[in-house]
Design a protein around this motif. Sequence first.
Motif, short mmCIF file in Angstrom:
data_model
loop_
_atom_site.label_atom_id
_atom_site.label_comp_id
_atom_site.label_asym_id
_atom_site.label_seq_id
_atom_site.Cartn_x
_atom_site.Cartn_y
_atom_site.Cartn_z
N VAL A 1 17.27 11.12 -15.92
CA VAL A 1 16.60 12.04 -15.00
C VAL A 1 17.27 11.99 -13.63
N VAL A 2 17.62 10.79 -13.15
CA VAL A 2 18.26 10.66 -11.84
C VAL A 2 19.56 11.46 -11.80
N LYS A 3 20.30 11.49 -12.88
CA LYS A 3 21.58 12.23 -12.93
C LYS A 3 21.38 13.73 -12.73
N THR A 4 20.20 14.25 -13.05
CA THR A 4 19.94 15.69 -12.95
C THR A 4 19.39 16.09 -11.59
N GLU B 1 0.85 -1.18 0.00
CA GLU B 1 0.00 0.00 0.00
C GLU B 1 0.89 1.23 0.00
N VAL B 2 0.57 2.17 -0.84
CA VAL B 2 1.37 3.38 -0.96
C VAL B 2 0.65 4.51 -0.24
N LYS B 3 1.33 5.13 0.72
CA LYS B 3 0.75 6.24 1.48
C LYS B 3 1.73 7.41 1.52
N ALA B 4 1.17 8.60 1.68
CA ALA B 4 2.03 9.78 1.87
C ALA B 4 2.86 9.56 3.13
N GLY B 5 4.10 9.96 3.08
CA GLY B 5 5.02 9.77 4.21
C GLY B 5 5.84 8.50 4.08
N GLY B 6 5.50 7.64 3.12
CA GLY B 6 6.26 6.40 2.90
C GLY B 6 7.54 6.68 2.11
N ILE B 7 8.29 5.65 1.89
CA ILE B 7 9.56 5.75 1.17
C ILE B 7 9.53 4.80 -0.01
N PHE B 8 10.06 5.24 -1.15
CA PHE B 8 10.26 4.37 -2.30
C PHE B 8 11.71 4.50 -2.72
N ALA B 9 12.37 3.37 -2.93
CA ALA B 9 13.78 3.38 -3.33
C ALA B 9 13.99 2.39 -4.47
N PHE B 10 14.94 2.70 -5.34
CA PHE B 10 15.27 1.79 -6.43
C PHE B 10 16.73 1.99 -6.82
N VAL B 11 17.26 1.04 -7.58
CA VAL B 11 18.64 1.11 -8.07
C VAL B 11 18.61 1.70 -9.47
N PRO B 12 19.07 2.93 -9.66
CA PRO B 12 19.01 3.56 -10.98
C PRO B 12 19.69 2.75 -12.08
N ALA B 13 20.77 2.07 -11.76
CA ALA B 13 21.49 1.28 -12.78
C ALA B 13 20.63 0.16 -13.35
N GLU B 14 19.58 -0.23 -12.63
CA GLU B 14 18.68 -1.29 -13.09
C GLU B 14 17.44 -0.72 -13.79
N ALA B 15 17.35 0.59 -13.91
CA ALA B 15 16.19 1.25 -14.53
C ALA B 15 16.48 1.52 -16.00
N SER B 16 15.46 2.01 -16.71
CA SER B 16 15.61 2.33 -18.13
C SER B 16 16.59 3.50 -18.30
N ARG C 1 8.11 5.83 -14.78
CA ARG C 1 8.02 7.28 -15.03
C ARG C 1 8.80 8.02 -13.96
N LEU C 2 9.61 8.98 -14.37
CA LEU C 2 10.31 9.84 -13.43
C LEU C 2 10.48 11.19 -14.10
N GLU C 3 9.78 12.19 -13.57
CA GLU C 3 9.84 13.55 -14.12
C GLU C 3 10.16 14.53 -13.00
N LYS C 4 11.13 15.38 -13.26
CA LYS C 4 11.46 16.43 -12.30
C LYS C 4 10.37 17.50 -12.39
#
Length: 100
Positions: free
Chosen positions: A54-57, A33-48, A96-99
């Motif tokens: 975007v992560v670099k910026t 379940e995704v709620k405000a105040g939670g944390i999401f983390a991922f390994v950028p090297a494994e992403a598209s 999706r990742l947009e600044k």
Amino acid sequence: MLRIFPPQPAKEWAKFEVIEVHEFEKPGQYGDEVKAGGIFAFVPAEASAEVQEVVKTLAPGDRVKMGWNHDYVTKVTPRPDGGQFESKSPERPVTRLEKM
């Protein structure tokens, strides 16, 4: 104790605080379940490549709009005796990742 040799390099993680949830869908039995105040983390090297760019910026404190899937996957690996190892776990690819 499990020891992996040669040791694997440490992964670099991108970590985000969830401030708002605009859409959440839990299509099956499994899913976080995704709620405000939670944390999401991922390994950028494994992403598209697009997500990696975007992560670099980004700088700490930047706000982003992000989307990801919650895929429950089964991996099958052959054993030396001819049998199979089976593991089931979630994967959360960032779609999706947009600044902002």
